[in-house]
Design an enzyme around this catalytic site. Structure first.
Site, mmCIF file in Angstrom:
data_model
loop_
_atom_site.group_PDB
_atom_site.id
_atom_site.type_symbol
_atom_site.label_atom_id
_atom_site.label_comp_id
_atom_site.label_asym_id
_atom_site.label_seq_id
_atom_site.Cartn_x
_atom_site.Cartn_y
_atom_site.Cartn_z
ATOM 1 C CE1 TYR A 2 108.871 -111.216 64.208
ATOM 2 C CE2 TYR A 2 108.849 -109.480 65.839
ATOM 3 C CZ TYR A 2 108.264 -110.587 65.275
ATOM 4 O OH TYR A 2 107.063 -111.056 65.775
ATOM 5 C CG LEU B 273 96.100 -101.935 63.520
ATOM 6 C CD1 LEU B 273 97.154 -100.854 63.304
ATOM 7 C CD2 LEU B 273 94.766 -101.297 63.900
ATOM 8 C CB ALA B 274 92.936 -106.631 59.569
ATOM 9 N N GLY C 58 95.713 -103.435 57.340
ATOM 10 C CA GLY C 58 95.063 -102.310 56.668
ATOM 11 C C GLY C 58 93.815 -102.659 55.883
#
Length: 319
Positions: free
Chosen positions: A58, A229-230, A232
């Site tokens: 990351y 949370l897809a 947004g």
């Protein structure tokens, strides 16, 4: 550090640290990036999250590094949190493309590097990030066992693996596998679609290995949902008519239950009997805090409301 048993399943929610550490390149992070990471971590702690999910890749390692800076700024914080990280992906470097690498020496080296960046002497949970087709289960098991015996890693799991792949690794490893992290959300629904599209032509288009959820449940392997949370798509970033309709329903349910749209999306995952633990990946403190009810309240979705969300998002009736 928190009791070892707690690292088996973590919290109701986890915080995903992929957004911390500045730009996704090799430029150094700065004081502002550390401050932003500290604000996000504090927001997660404020709503009751104490399990923090990382990966060695990351932000080219900067996500772990800024988190280590936050730990060094806050005496006693390490003892209050569970640190989870991943290894097994090698990023592209110049003309060399990115590949997967679960050779024993690579696993050990990546763990040592993560420990240094995180400024800790032990990783609570290590996940194997992606399946490596060339990985030898016995070699992987040997590396994991050595890390455990040295006290460098407490628990192990996998990420983005199907049930058969987990079973193969499990047969070679004398230690339990405690988690499987997969992309799961109201927008990425193939994990639930796979169970109802059996014996239909639509099943051919699914990317989720049938039986993985059942395998994990039967073997005590916690399911963690990344992308929960897809991105947004139902809370302000709608792009299709089905997403617009779903966002309206999400907002209506949130108002009726005196909570936030983000909580409704996380409740939809948590309402499933598999005991899914969503990973909240936003770096924005206000959006993290919008998930508070999902961290402290049991899902308040009826059977019919859960199906209403699913059917509206899929935009078609069930077979």
């Amino acid at each position: 550090m928190r009791d070892e048993a707690e690292t088996k399943t973590g919290d109701r929610l986890l915080y995903g640290c992929m957004g911390l550490g500045g730009a996704w390149d090799t430029t150094p992070y700065g004081p502002g990036d550390i401050d932003a990471a500290e604000a996000a971590v504090q927001a997660a702690l404020d709503i009751g999250i104490t399990t923090f999910d990382h990966a060695d890749i990351y932000r080219h390692g900067k996500s772990e590094a800024v988190f280590g800076e936050v730990l060094s700024r806050t005496p006693g914080l390490r003892e209050r949190v569970v640190l989870q990280t991943k290894c097994g992906i090698r990023l592209a470097d110049g003309d060399r493309p990115g590949i997967y690498d679960l050779r024993a020496a690579s696993i050990v080296r990546r763990v040592e590097e993560s420990l240094t960046r995180l400024r800790t002497d032990v990783i609570d949970v290590l996940l194997l990030h992606r399946p490596d087709p060339l990985a030898d289960p016995d070699e992987v098991a040997g590396a994991l066992t050595s890390l455990h015996e040295q006290g460098l890693v407490r628990r192990f799991g996998v990420s983005n693996m199907g049930g058969a792949q987990i079973a193969q690794l499990k047969s070679a490893l004398g230690l339990p596998l405690v988690a499987n992290q997969l992309e799961m959300s109201l927008q990425r629904r193939d994990w639930v679609e796979a169970g109802v599209l059996v014996n239909t032509p639509a099943a051919a288009g699914l990317g989720y290995p049938l039986g993985t959820t059942e395998y994990c449940r039967a073997n005590g392997i916690a399911l963690q949902a990344w992308g929960a949370l897809a991105q947004g798509r139902y809370t302000g970033r709608e792009e299709t008519p089905d997403e617009v309709a779903t966002a309206r329903l999400v907002a209506s349910l949130a108002e009726a239950k005196s909570t936030t749209p983000e909580t409704i999306l996380l409740w939809w995952l948590r309402r499933h009997p598999a005991g899914i633990a969503p990973v909240v990946g936003s770096a924005r403190p206000e959006r993290i805090r919008a998930c508070a009810d999902a961290a402290v309240r049991e899902p308040e979705l009826s059977h019919e409301e859960w199906y209403d969300l699913w059917l509206t998002a899929r935009g078609a009736p069930l077979p």
